[in-house]
Design a protein around this motif. Structure first.
Motif, PDB file in Angstrom:
ATOM      1  N   TYR A 102       0.860  -1.175   0.000  1.00 44.61           N
ATOM      2  CA  TYR A 102       0.000   0.000   0.000  1.00 44.61           C
ATOM      3  C   TYR A 102       0.900   1.229   0.000  1.00 44.61           C
ATOM      4  O   TYR A 102       1.728   1.400   0.895  1.00 44.61           O
ATOM      5  CB  TYR A 102      -0.895  -0.004   1.243  1.00 44.61           C
ATOM      6  N   PHE A 103       0.715   2.044  -1.016  1.00 45.87           N
ATOM      7  CA  PHE A 103       1.567   3.211  -1.207  1.00 45.87           C
ATOM      8  C   PHE A 103       0.940   4.461  -0.600  1.00 45.87           C
ATOM      9  O   PHE A 103      -0.277   4.642  -0.620  1.00 45.87           O
ATOM     10  CB  PHE A 103       1.806   3.455  -2.700  1.00 45.87           C
ATOM     11  N   GLY A 104       1.819   5.335  -0.120  1.00 52.11           N
ATOM     12  CA  GLY A 104       1.378   6.645   0.313  1.00 52.11           C
ATOM     13  C   GLY A 104       1.253   7.597  -0.864  1.00 52.11           C
ATOM     14  O   GLY A 104       1.573   7.227  -1.998  1.00 52.11           O
ATOM     15  N   PRO A 105       0.819   8.839  -0.605  1.00 52.72           N
ATOM     16  CA  PRO A 105       0.603   9.805  -1.684  1.00 52.72           C
ATOM     17  C   PRO A 105       1.894  10.413  -2.213  1.00 52.72           C
ATOM     18  O   PRO A 105       1.882  11.061  -3.254  1.00 52.72           O
ATOM     19  CB  PRO A 105      -0.263  10.876  -1.018  1.00 52.72           C
ATOM     20  N   GLY A 106       3.002  10.216  -1.507  1.00 52.10           N
ATOM     21  CA  GLY A 106       4.280  10.710  -1.997  1.00 52.10           C
ATOM     22  C   GLY A 106       4.672  12.063  -1.430  1.00 52.10           C
ATOM     23  O   GLY A 106       3.831  12.859  -1.000  1.00 52.10           O
ATOM     24  N   THR A 107       5.986  12.290  -1.426  1.00 52.44           N
ATOM     25  CA  THR A 107       6.561  13.616  -1.119  1.00 52.44           C
ATOM     26  C   THR A 107       7.354  14.044  -2.337  1.00 52.44           C
ATOM     27  O   THR A 107       8.244  13.311  -2.790  1.00 52.44           O
ATOM     28  CB  THR A 107       7.509  13.563   0.094  1.00 52.44           C
ATOM     29  N   ARG A 108       7.014  15.207  -2.858  1.00 51.91           N
ATOM     30  CA  ARG A 108       7.782  15.731  -3.988  1.00 51.91           C
ATOM     31  C   ARG A 108       8.976  16.489  -3.442  1.00 51.91           C
ATOM     32  O   ARG A 108       8.815  17.486  -2.730  1.00 51.91           O
ATOM     33  CB  ARG A 108       6.934  16.648  -4.861  1.00 51.91           C
ATOM     34  N   LEU A 109      10.169  16.011  -3.734  1.00 48.82           N
ATOM     35  CA  LEU A 109      11.398  16.660  -3.278  1.00 48.82           C
ATOM     36  C   LEU A 109      12.002  17.434  -4.442  1.00 48.82           C
ATOM     37  O   LEU A 109      12.232  16.860  -5.515  1.00 48.82           O
ATOM     38  CB  LEU A 109      12.408  15.624  -2.771  1.00 48.82           C
ATOM     39  N   THR A 110      12.222  18.714  -4.209  1.00 47.89           N
ATOM     40  CA  THR A 110      12.862  19.564  -5.218  1.00 47.89           C
ATOM     41  C   THR A 110      14.174  20.073  -4.634  1.00 47.89           C
ATOM     42  O   THR A 110      14.174  20.717  -3.573  1.00 47.89           O
ATOM     43  CB  THR A 110      11.967  20.759  -5.591  1.00 47.89           C
ATOM     44  N   VAL A 111      15.277  19.756  -5.288  1.00 47.88           N
ATOM     45  CA  VAL A 111      16.592  20.197  -4.843  1.00 47.88           C
ATOM     46  C   VAL A 111      17.066  21.298  -5.788  1.00 47.88           C
ATOM     47  O   VAL A 111      17.149  21.095  -7.003  1.00 47.88           O
ATOM     48  CB  VAL A 111      17.601  19.031  -4.823  1.00 47.88           C
ATOM     49  N   LEU A 112      17.351  22.464  -5.206  1.00 47.36           N
ATOM     50  CA  LEU A 112      17.750  23.620  -6.018  1.00 47.36           C
ATOM     51  C   LEU A 112      19.263  23.834  -5.982  1.00 47.36           C
ATOM     52  O   LEU A 112      19.899  23.493  -4.987  1.00 47.36           O
ATOM     53  CB  LEU A 112      17.047  24.878  -5.505  1.00 47.36           C
TER      54      LEU A 112
END
Lengths: 110, 122
Positions: free
Chosen positions: B112-122
């Motif tokens: 069962y998967f979670g909704p996710g975390t979008r990681l943005t590295v600048l």
């Protein structure tokens, strides 16, 4: 090296028709093969699992076949609906490292 | 219906910074996983965790990554010094294997998967 191939191009079908998606694998001897659905920006959702000693599995409008000789699984959605539009991922499992295919994007046209 | 939750939904960080992504698996599940998905690419396995230790990890999961279950509910992924190429969606998953679902050749338990975390590295 191990490879999973799914139709990279999107599949467009008319509502009410049967969608058939293909998953081919090489250099694998999976004991299980799972299919997942993924909507844009969301996590995959489990749909069906089929074992190597099963030829076919059904769940409501979904059907999966597994041919270990051809190294192929087919995923069918009958009486397709626009709500079935999503990316469908296959995941043959040989170990506990879960490897997913790139997925096939399905679009059901109303 | 129980679900896997993840926080934050979006994390922006500077290159070289440490980030911790958090997940709360489904409460009675025993196996926990992290995956990543670079935009437009496939879902890639990072690591699985069982009984307070890593059970499997991929080639991606190098020394920059670590996982922890700091208490009875949270499961975290730490990236020590983020790089631009770490920008991706990170998914946590959990499963509750039955005794018959595990064999020498993989597992048949449902993840069962979670909704996710979008990681943005600048």
């Amino acid at each position: 090296s191990q490879k999973i191939e799914q139709n990279s191009e999107a599949l467009n079908i008319q509502e009410g028709k049967t969608a058939t998606l293909t998953c081919n694998y090489t250099n694998y001897s999976p004991a299980y093969l799972q299919w997942y659905r993924q909507d844009p920006g969301r996590g995959p959702v489990f749909l069906l699992l089929i074992r190597e000693n099963e030829k076919e599995k059904r769940k409501e409008r979904l059907k999966v076949t597994f041919d270990t000789t051809l190294k192929q699984s087919l995923f069918h959605i009958t009486a397709s609906q626009p709500a079935d539009s999503a990316t469908y991922l296959c995941a043959p499992q040989e170990t506990y490292k879960y490897i997913f295919g790139t997925g096939t994007r399905l679009k059901v046209l109303a | 219906e129980p679900e896997v939750t993840q926080t934050p939904s979006h994390q922006v960080t500077q290159m070289g910074q440490e980030v911790i992504l958090r997940c709360v698996p489904i409460s009675n599940h025993l196996y926990f996983y992290w995956y990543r998905q670079i935009l437009g690419q496939k879902v890639e396995f990072l690591v699985s965790f069982y009984n307070n230790e890593i059970s499997e990890k991929s080639e991606i999961f190098d020394d920059q990554f670590s996982v922890e279950r700091p208490d009875g509910s949270n499961f975290t992924l730490k990236i020590r010094s983020t790089k631009l190429e770490d920008s991706a969606m990170y998914f946590c998953a959990s499963s509750d294997p039955s005794p018959s679902s595990r064999s020498k050749r993989g597992a048949s338990d449902t993840q069962y998967f979670g909704p996710g975390t979008r990681l943005t590295v600048l």
